[in-house]
Design a protein around this motif. Structure first.
Motif, PDB file in Angstrom:
ATOM      1  N   LEU A 165       0.814  -1.209   0.000  1.00 38.89           N
ATOM      2  CA  LEU A 165       0.000   0.000   0.000  1.00 38.89           C
ATOM      3  C   LEU A 165       0.853   1.266   0.000  1.00 38.89           C
ATOM      4  O   LEU A 165       0.529   2.249  -0.678  1.00 38.89           O
ATOM      5  N   PHE A 166       1.961   1.247   0.765  1.00 36.57           N
ATOM      6  CA  PHE A 166       2.812   2.440   0.857  1.00 36.57           C
ATOM      7  C   PHE A 166       3.747   2.587  -0.346  1.00 36.57           C
ATOM      8  O   PHE A 166       4.145   3.709  -0.673  1.00 36.57           O
ATOM      9  N   THR A 167       4.101   1.495  -0.979  1.00 33.95           N
ATOM     10  CA  THR A 167       5.023   1.570  -2.121  1.00 33.95           C
ATOM     11  C   THR A 167       4.282   1.686  -3.449  1.00 33.95           C
ATOM     12  O   THR A 167       4.538   2.590  -4.249  1.00 33.95           O
ATOM     13  N   LYS A 168       3.349   0.777  -3.680  1.00 32.24           N
ATOM     14  CA  LYS A 168       2.610   0.782  -4.950  1.00 32.24           C
ATOM     15  C   LYS A 168       1.398   1.695  -4.891  1.00 32.24           C
ATOM     16  O   LYS A 168       1.074   2.386  -5.851  1.00 32.24           O
ATOM     17  N   GLY A 169       0.722   1.696  -3.755  1.00 35.51           N
ATOM     18  CA  GLY A 169      -0.461   2.551  -3.583  1.00 35.51           C
ATOM     19  C   GLY A 169      -1.696   1.989  -4.260  1.00 35.51           C
ATOM     20  O   GLY A 169      -1.630   1.031  -5.031  1.00 35.51           O
ATOM     21  N   LEU A 170      -2.825   2.611  -3.957  1.00 32.51           N
ATOM     22  CA  LEU A 170      -4.092   2.198  -4.545  1.00 32.51           C
ATOM     23  C   LEU A 170      -4.302   2.890  -5.888  1.00 32.51           C
ATOM     24  O   LEU A 170      -3.899   4.042  -6.078  1.00 32.51           O
ATOM     25  N   ASN A 171      -4.925   2.182  -6.797  1.00 29.29           N
ATOM     26  CA  ASN A 171      -5.235   2.719  -8.128  1.00 29.29           C
ATOM     27  C   ASN A 171      -6.618   3.367  -8.086  1.00 29.29           C
ATOM     28  O   ASN A 171      -7.623   2.735  -8.382  1.00 29.29           O
ATOM     29  N   PHE A 172      -6.658   4.650  -7.681  1.00 25.29           N
ATOM     30  CA  PHE A 172      -7.937   5.329  -7.531  1.00 25.29           C
ATOM     31  C   PHE A 172      -8.573   5.580  -8.895  1.00 25.29           C
ATOM     32  O   PHE A 172      -7.922   6.058  -9.831  1.00 25.29           O
ATOM     33  N   GLY A 173      -9.860   5.247  -9.002  1.00 26.56           N
ATOM     34  CA  GLY A 173     -10.616   5.516 -10.214  1.00 26.56           C
ATOM     35  C   GLY A 173     -11.112   6.945 -10.229  1.00 26.56           C
ATOM     36  O   GLY A 173     -10.819   7.742  -9.336  1.00 26.56           O
ATOM     37  N   ILE A 174     -11.919   7.283 -11.232  1.00 27.23           N
ATOM     38  CA  ILE A 174     -12.365   8.676 -11.359  1.00 27.23           C
ATOM     39  C   ILE A 174     -13.290   9.081 -10.220  1.00 27.23           C
ATOM     40  O   ILE A 174     -13.426  10.270  -9.938  1.00 27.23           O
ATOM     41  N   ALA A 233      -4.356  -3.438  -4.098  1.00 25.38           N
ATOM     42  CA  ALA A 233      -3.209  -2.675  -4.588  1.00 25.38           C
ATOM     43  C   ALA A 233      -2.270  -3.554  -5.407  1.00 25.38           C
ATOM     44  O   ALA A 233      -1.730  -3.127  -6.440  1.00 25.38           O
ATOM     45  N   LEU A 234      -2.069  -4.790  -4.966  1.00 24.50           N
ATOM     46  CA  LEU A 234      -1.158  -5.706  -5.672  1.00 24.50           C
ATOM     47  C   LEU A 234      -1.663  -6.014  -7.077  1.00 24.50           C
ATOM     48  O   LEU A 234      -0.890  -5.988  -8.043  1.00 24.50           O
ATOM     49  N   VAL A 235      -2.946  -6.280  -7.209  1.00 23.30           N
ATOM     50  CA  VAL A 235      -3.526  -6.636  -8.515  1.00 23.30           C
ATOM     51  C   VAL A 235      -3.775  -5.397  -9.370  1.00 23.30           C
ATOM     52  O   VAL A 235      -3.834  -5.493 -10.601  1.00 23.30           O
ATOM     53  N   GLY A 236      -3.910  -4.240  -8.738  1.00 21.02           N
ATOM     54  CA  GLY A 236      -4.153  -3.015  -9.487  1.00 21.02           C
ATOM     55  C   GLY A 236      -5.618  -2.760  -9.780  1.00 21.02           C
ATOM     56  O   GLY A 236      -5.951  -2.080 -10.759  1.00 21.02           O
ATOM     57  N   PHE A 286     -13.853  -9.417  -7.024  1.00 21.04           N
ATOM     58  CA  PHE A 286     -12.509  -9.801  -6.563  1.00 21.04           C
ATOM     59  C   PHE A 286     -12.297  -9.384  -5.112  1.00 21.04           C
ATOM     60  O   PHE A 286     -11.780 -10.167  -4.297  1.00 21.04           O
ATOM     61  N   THR A 287     -12.698  -8.162  -4.785  1.00 19.77           N
ATOM     62  CA  THR A 287     -12.558  -7.671  -3.407  1.00 19.77           C
ATOM     63  C   THR A 287     -13.355  -8.533  -2.442  1.00 19.77           C
ATOM     64  O   THR A 287     -12.889  -8.877  -1.349  1.00 19.77           O
ATOM     65  N   MET A 288     -14.569  -8.900  -2.839  1.00 18.85           N
ATOM     66  CA  MET A 288     -15.407  -9.753  -2.001  1.00 18.85           C
ATOM     67  C   MET A 288     -14.799 -11.145  -1.826  1.00 18.85           C
ATOM     68  O   MET A 288     -14.868 -11.729  -0.739  1.00 18.85           O
ATOM     69  N   LEU A 289     -14.206 -11.690  -2.882  1.00 16.99           N
ATOM     70  CA  LEU A 289     -13.563 -13.010  -2.783  1.00 16.99           C
ATOM     71  C   LEU A 289     -12.448 -12.991  -1.747  1.00 16.99           C
ATOM     72  O   LEU A 289     -12.357 -13.874  -0.885  1.00 16.99           O
ATOM     73  N   VAL A 290     -11.589 -11.978  -1.840  1.00 21.03           N
ATOM     74  CA  VAL A 290     -10.502 -11.855  -0.863  1.00 21.03           C
ATOM     75  C   VAL A 290     -11.077 -11.680   0.535  1.00 21.03           C
ATOM     76  O   VAL A 290     -10.622 -12.306   1.501  1.00 21.03           O
TER      77      VAL A 290
END
Length: 322
Positions: free
Chosen positions: A34-43, A179-182, A265-269
């Motif tokens: 989370l701190f290195t790659k970060g979240l891929n925020f949508g619009i 964050a890992l999957v993007g 995907f989020t729900m699966l995790v």
């Protein structure tokens, strides 16, 4: 239906430290991502414009990119969306007039790329995106505070702290996987995170309720044994509920289309991690917090004594003897 024998007691607490160690590694790895790659925020959170375009033939992504680079939309992201004929164009900036639909403009710009249809246009200003992000974090924080108050009121403060730690564990790992999957983080993903909180809390409360019942009825005075017995009794129910939900979400992920993949995907995790934490982690936190069976039984006995005194006084009052 029982997946596990109801009369068999599994030694979950005997392996408490290895499971806590494994969870700590997962949480640390998630925080690093989370701190290195970060979240891929949508619009929804970052602001910008999203245009979904469907071609009659395979979408010429390279040609679309070249055409856009010759306009004010240079640097836009173009990705395939579900099928080779459909693409999503993400533009980091928005029109000064947020109410202005850019569909006609896109038709003119992309006219040379082939026959297509603009299926969707979403526009979010940067100020609105920041507000949505702040309110989303506020909703998450308030949810945890309300859960802490509710569990403290229903059980005991150690149960509340243990449940919050378990929920933080689940959400952190889920965010790390996103964050890992993007996966693009938008309002759908926020809804999935809040759903994970509710799902995981429900499983945890059922386990804690059985532990409380075991503390009150069991002759055991060792917490580890009471916890093992309580978790073992809820194992079949937890597994059955999780598998049922898991298969439904897998179906959504495989056949629901690109637009719902991030949510699924989020729900699966969340289902996997939430089930794991309900069985192995939440009760382990309770043991680590030094929950005392003797103190709890003494408090419950005192409450029962006071309740009996109140009932006795009420009965005397109703009979006119007071």
């Amino acid at each position: 239906m029982e997946f596990f024998k109801s009369d068999k007691i599994y030694n979950f607490m005997g392996k408490r430290l290895p499971f806590l160690g494994f969870s700590s590694l997962l949480v640390i790895a998630s925080l690093v991502i989370l701190f290195t790659k970060g979240l891929n925020f949508g619009i929804d959170f970052a602001g910008g414009t999203l245009v979904q375009v469907q071609y009659e033939q395979k979408a010429p992504i390279d040609k679309i990119r070249d055409v856009l680079n010759e306009t004010k939309y240079k640097g836009s992201s173009i990705t395939e969306f579900g099928t080779p004929e459909e693409v999503v164009i993400r533009i980091t900036n928005t029109s000064p007039d947020i109410a202005n639909d850019i569909s006609d403009e896109m038709h003119k710009i992309l006219d040379s790329t082939g026959s297509f249809e603009v299926r969707r246009v979403d526009m979010v200003g940067p100020k609105v995106g920041n507000e949505l992000r702040e309110k989303g974090l506020m909703a998450l924080g308030l949810s945890l505070i309300v859960i802490l108050i509710y569990v403290s009121f229903r059980f005991e403060w150690r149960f509340a702290v243990a449940s919050i730690l378990a929920l933080a564990h689940d959400v952190t790992i889920a965010l790390g996987a996103i964050a890992l999957v993007g996966v693009e983080v938008n309002l759908d993903i926020l809804a999935a995170i809040l759903t994970i909180l509710g799902y995981s809390l429900n499983d945890t409360i059922i386990v804690f309720d059985r532990i409380r019942e075991g503390v009150q009825t069991s002759k055991e005075s060792i917490l580890d044994k009471v916890v093992n017995e309580s978790v073992s009794k809820t194992l079949s129910r937890t597994t059955l509920t999780s598998l049922t939900t898991f298969f439904v979400v897998v179906t959504l992920y495989l056949f629901g289309g690109e637009i719902i993949n991030g949510f699924a995907f989020t729900m699966l995790v969340g289902i996997i991690v939430g089930t794991y934490s309900s069985i192995f982690i939440a009760a382990s936190f309770l043991v680590q917090l030094k929950f005392s069976i003797s103190d709890y039984r003494a408090k419950e006995a005192e409450k029962l004594k006071k309740q009996k005194e109140k009932d006795k006084l009420r009965a005397m009052y109703e009979q006119g003897t007071v």
